[in-house]
Design a protein around this motif. Structure first.
Motif, PDB file in Angstrom:
ATOM      1  N   PRO A 117       2.209  14.929   1.543  1.00  0.00           N
ATOM      2  CA  PRO A 117       0.952  15.130   0.820  1.00  0.00           C
ATOM      3  C   PRO A 117       1.165  15.550  -0.637  1.00  0.00           C
ATOM      4  O   PRO A 117       0.369  15.204  -1.500  1.00  0.00           O
TER       5      PRO A 117
ATOM      6  N   ASP B  23       0.840  -1.189   0.000  1.00  0.00           N
ATOM      7  CA  ASP B  23       0.000   0.000   0.000  1.00  0.00           C
ATOM      8  C   ASP B  23       0.878   1.244   0.000  1.00  0.00           C
ATOM      9  O   ASP B  23       1.714   1.431   0.886  1.00  0.00           O
ATOM     10  N   VAL B  24       0.687   2.107  -0.996  1.00  0.00           N
ATOM     11  CA  VAL B  24       1.536   3.300  -1.112  1.00  0.00           C
ATOM     12  C   VAL B  24       1.130   4.408  -0.146  1.00  0.00           C
ATOM     13  O   VAL B  24       1.849   5.381  -0.011  1.00  0.00           O
ATOM     14  N   SER B  25       0.005   4.258   0.536  1.00  0.00           N
ATOM     15  CA  SER B  25      -0.423   5.310   1.460  1.00  0.00           C
ATOM     16  C   SER B  25       0.186   5.147   2.851  1.00  0.00           C
ATOM     17  O   SER B  25      -0.010   5.987   3.715  1.00  0.00           O
TER      18      SER B  25
ATOM     19  N   THR C 139       9.808  13.513  -8.412  1.00  0.00           N
ATOM     20  CA  THR C 139       9.060  14.250  -9.418  1.00  0.00           C
ATOM     21  C   THR C 139      10.034  15.237 -10.051  1.00  0.00           C
ATOM     22  O   THR C 139      11.159  15.392  -9.576  1.00  0.00           O
TER      23      THR C 139
ATOM     24  N   LEU D 284       1.482   2.520  -8.572  1.00  0.00           N
ATOM     25  CA  LEU D 284       0.903   3.838  -8.818  1.00  0.00           C
ATOM     26  C   LEU D 284       0.515   3.996 -10.292  1.00  0.00           C
ATOM     27  O   LEU D 284      -0.448   4.662 -10.617  1.00  0.00           O
TER      28      LEU D 284
ATOM     29  N   ALA E 156       3.010  14.365  -2.780  1.00  0.00           N
ATOM     30  CA  ALA E 156       3.201  13.207  -3.657  1.00  0.00           C
ATOM     31  C   ALA E 156       1.910  12.800  -4.362  1.00  0.00           C
ATOM     32  O   ALA E 156       1.965  12.208  -5.437  1.00  0.00           O
ATOM     33  N   SER E 157       0.777  13.126  -3.788  1.00  0.00           N
ATOM     34  CA  SER E 157      -0.492  12.768  -4.431  1.00  0.00           C
ATOM     35  C   SER E 157      -0.988  13.877  -5.353  1.00  0.00           C
ATOM     36  O   SER E 157      -2.010  13.717  -6.005  1.00  0.00           O
ATOM     37  N   GLN E 158      -0.237  14.990  -5.427  1.00  0.00           N
ATOM     38  CA  GLN E 158      -0.692  16.133  -6.215  1.00  0.00           C
ATOM     39  C   GLN E 158       0.191  16.435  -7.419  1.00  0.00           C
ATOM     40  O   GLN E 158      -0.113  17.325  -8.201  1.00  0.00           O
TER      41      GLN E 158
ATOM     42  N   GLU F   3       7.961   9.619   1.544  1.00  0.00           N
ATOM     43  CA  GLU F   3       6.884   8.713   1.148  1.00  0.00           C
ATOM     44  C   GLU F   3       5.522   9.093   1.707  1.00  0.00           C
ATOM     45  O   GLU F   3       4.503   8.651   1.208  1.00  0.00           O
ATOM     46  N   ARG F   4       5.484   9.949   2.727  1.00  0.00           N
ATOM     47  CA  ARG F   4       4.193  10.351   3.306  1.00  0.00           C
ATOM     48  C   ARG F   4       3.873  11.812   3.060  1.00  0.00           C
ATOM     49  O   ARG F   4       2.938  12.343   3.642  1.00  0.00           O
TER      50      ARG F   4
ATOM     51  N   TRP G 216       9.478   9.357  -3.122  1.00  0.00           N
ATOM     52  CA  TRP G 216       9.088   9.512  -4.520  1.00  0.00           C
ATOM     53  C   TRP G 216       9.916  10.593  -5.194  1.00  0.00           C
ATOM     54  O   TRP G 216      10.444  11.484  -4.538  1.00  0.00           O
TER      55      TRP G 216
END
Length: 152
Positions: free
Chosen positions: A111, A23-25, A96, A144, A113-115, A108-109, A94
């Motif tokens: 926020p 789980d990536v979350s 980018t 992902l 990273a999800s945007q 890794e945690r 991660w």
């Protein structure tokens, strides 16, 4: 010979455990157990012991490709991961790219990273690319990009 003979529920439980481990979350843990079935049988005269184990793991072939060095956007995280920072504990996160094509390292945690579009994964604290920790971090990144699987 003896067989494991797992039920559909046994395999579903093993798949759920695997899904949770990748789980990536949540943070990647090197000490996460692998769910498996084990069968132990002894010969009637106790001269032999049969041990069979079965685990479900994703099939994933990884290929490491050297790239031209990209500049890293300086940040507290990138500075803490520099060789000058010394020996580090295992960690992952991660990658980018920002507008000038500099790599941005994200925890890794984080926020963010999800945007933002993620282009890769970083790992520290491991000496070899064939480490199980590196494999697990890369497997999580591959999830992902993979289409979501719906559970029945």
């Amino acid at each position: 010979g003896a067989t494991l003979g797992g039920t559909v529920a046994d395999y579903a439980e093993m798949l759920d455990a695997l899904d949770d481990a990748l789980d990536v979350s949540s943070p990647l843990r090197a000490d996460s157990p692998v769910s498996m079935q084990v069968l132990v049988a002894a010969a009637a005269d106790r001269s032999r012991l049969l041990l069979k184990a079965e685990a479900l793991l994703p099939s994933l072939l990884l290929r490491a490709t050297p790239l031209f060095a990209l500049r890293v956007l300086p940040s507290p995280l990138s500075q803490s991961l520099s060789p000058a920072a010394g020996r580090r504990r295992r960690a992952t996160g991660w990658l980018t790219l920002e507008q000038s094509r500099k790599l941005v390292l994200l925890g890794e945690r984080e926020p963010a990273a999800s945007q933002v579009p993620l282009v890769g994964v970083w790992v520290t604290g491991e000496a070899s690319l064939d480490s199980p920790y590196v494999w697990a971090a890369t497997a999580r990144f591959s999830r992902l990009a993979a289409p979501a699987v719906t559970k029945a």
